[in-house]
Design a protein around this motif. Sequence first.
Motif, PDB file in Angstrom:
ATOM      1  N   SER A 119      -7.704   9.347   1.745  1.00  0.00           N
ATOM      2  CA  SER A 119      -7.824   7.940   1.358  1.00  0.00           C
ATOM      3  C   SER A 119      -9.273   7.468   1.425  1.00  0.00           C
ATOM      4  O   SER A 119      -9.726   6.702   0.567  1.00  0.00           O
ATOM      5  CB  SER A 119      -6.931   7.067   2.239  1.00  0.00           C
ATOM      6  OG  SER A 119      -5.577   7.388   2.024  1.00  0.00           O
ATOM      7  N   LEU A 122     -10.970   8.830  -1.598  1.00  0.00           N
ATOM      8  CA  LEU A 122     -10.548   8.104  -2.799  1.00  0.00           C
ATOM      9  C   LEU A 122     -11.204   6.727  -2.887  1.00  0.00           C
ATOM     10  O   LEU A 122     -11.598   6.289  -3.971  1.00  0.00           O
ATOM     11  CB  LEU A 122      -9.028   7.964  -2.830  1.00  0.00           C
ATOM     12  CG  LEU A 122      -8.269   9.230  -3.178  1.00  0.00           C
ATOM     13  CD1 LEU A 122      -6.782   9.032  -2.948  1.00  0.00           C
ATOM     14  CD2 LEU A 122      -8.544   9.636  -4.619  1.00  0.00           C
ATOM     15  N   MET A 123     -11.328   6.061  -1.768  1.00  0.00           N
ATOM     16  CA  MET A 123     -11.962   4.741  -1.794  1.00  0.00           C
ATOM     17  C   MET A 123     -13.433   4.858  -2.189  1.00  0.00           C
ATOM     18  O   MET A 123     -13.915   4.112  -3.041  1.00  0.00           O
ATOM     19  CB  MET A 123     -11.830   4.044  -0.445  1.00  0.00           C
ATOM     20  CG  MET A 123     -12.382   2.645  -0.483  1.00  0.00           C
ATOM     21  SD  MET A 123     -11.865   1.701   0.936  1.00  0.00           S
ATOM     22  CE  MET A 123     -12.983   0.334   0.801  1.00  0.00           C
ATOM     23  N   LEU A 156      -4.824   1.984  -3.092  1.00  0.00           N
ATOM     24  CA  LEU A 156      -4.704   2.990  -2.038  1.00  0.00           C
ATOM     25  C   LEU A 156      -3.331   2.903  -1.375  1.00  0.00           C
ATOM     26  O   LEU A 156      -2.861   3.877  -0.800  1.00  0.00           O
ATOM     27  CB  LEU A 156      -5.810   2.812  -1.000  1.00  0.00           C
ATOM     28  CG  LEU A 156      -7.204   3.224  -1.446  1.00  0.00           C
ATOM     29  CD1 LEU A 156      -8.227   2.850  -0.380  1.00  0.00           C
ATOM     30  CD2 LEU A 156      -7.277   4.696  -1.771  1.00  0.00           C
ATOM     31  N   LEU A 158      -2.065   1.496   1.338  1.00  0.00           N
ATOM     32  CA  LEU A 158      -2.148   1.957   2.728  1.00  0.00           C
ATOM     33  C   LEU A 158      -1.149   1.287   3.653  1.00  0.00           C
ATOM     34  O   LEU A 158      -0.621   1.930   4.562  1.00  0.00           O
ATOM     35  CB  LEU A 158      -3.566   1.707   3.261  1.00  0.00           C
ATOM     36  CG  LEU A 158      -4.683   2.448   2.531  1.00  0.00           C
ATOM     37  CD1 LEU A 158      -6.028   1.891   2.944  1.00  0.00           C
ATOM     38  CD2 LEU A 158      -4.596   3.933   2.811  1.00  0.00           C
TER      39      LEU A 158
END
Length: 165
Positions: A119, A122-123, A156, A158
């Motif tokens: 993650s 990816l961010m 994302l 999350l």
Amino acid sequence: MAVSLREDRPGGSVDYFLALLQDRLPLWLSILHDLSHRIGKGSVSDNLLPIARAGIEYYIDVQSAALPAFTSPNVTVRFRQAVRETGLGPRAETAPLAAYLAAEQRLGRVRPEVDPEASARLMVAGCFHRAYIEMFVGADAGPAREVSAREIVRELRLEPVPEPV
């Protein structure tokens, strides 16, 4: 300076790019490390939104200098050596973000199936991509920076989905 940016010599593109990184990277890393003070406070998405904004700004600042630094294989090898020697590599960016996500995950504020490392990558990639598009195609080629930052964080996915009542 234009000549030195195209050449692999002292004061050339690699040195210029590394100098820019040494100027901009500490602020970017301090923003990432400051996330540790937000663990358990506010919402995870609200905490990440300023990070996405700052990431887009950071990559817009440094990408224009990065391009000339990769004009030949020799320059690329020299840059890679400098990154290894200085510790300015991508892990310096993703580690504090992944640590924040892992801490929030332990508190149940990030879904258990989320991979904090992936993650974080990816961010950072989303911020980099947004800056890349703006640099090459123009700011009007996609959503505004603020909208992009919100999309990066939102997608994302999350935070745990609330249970239906």
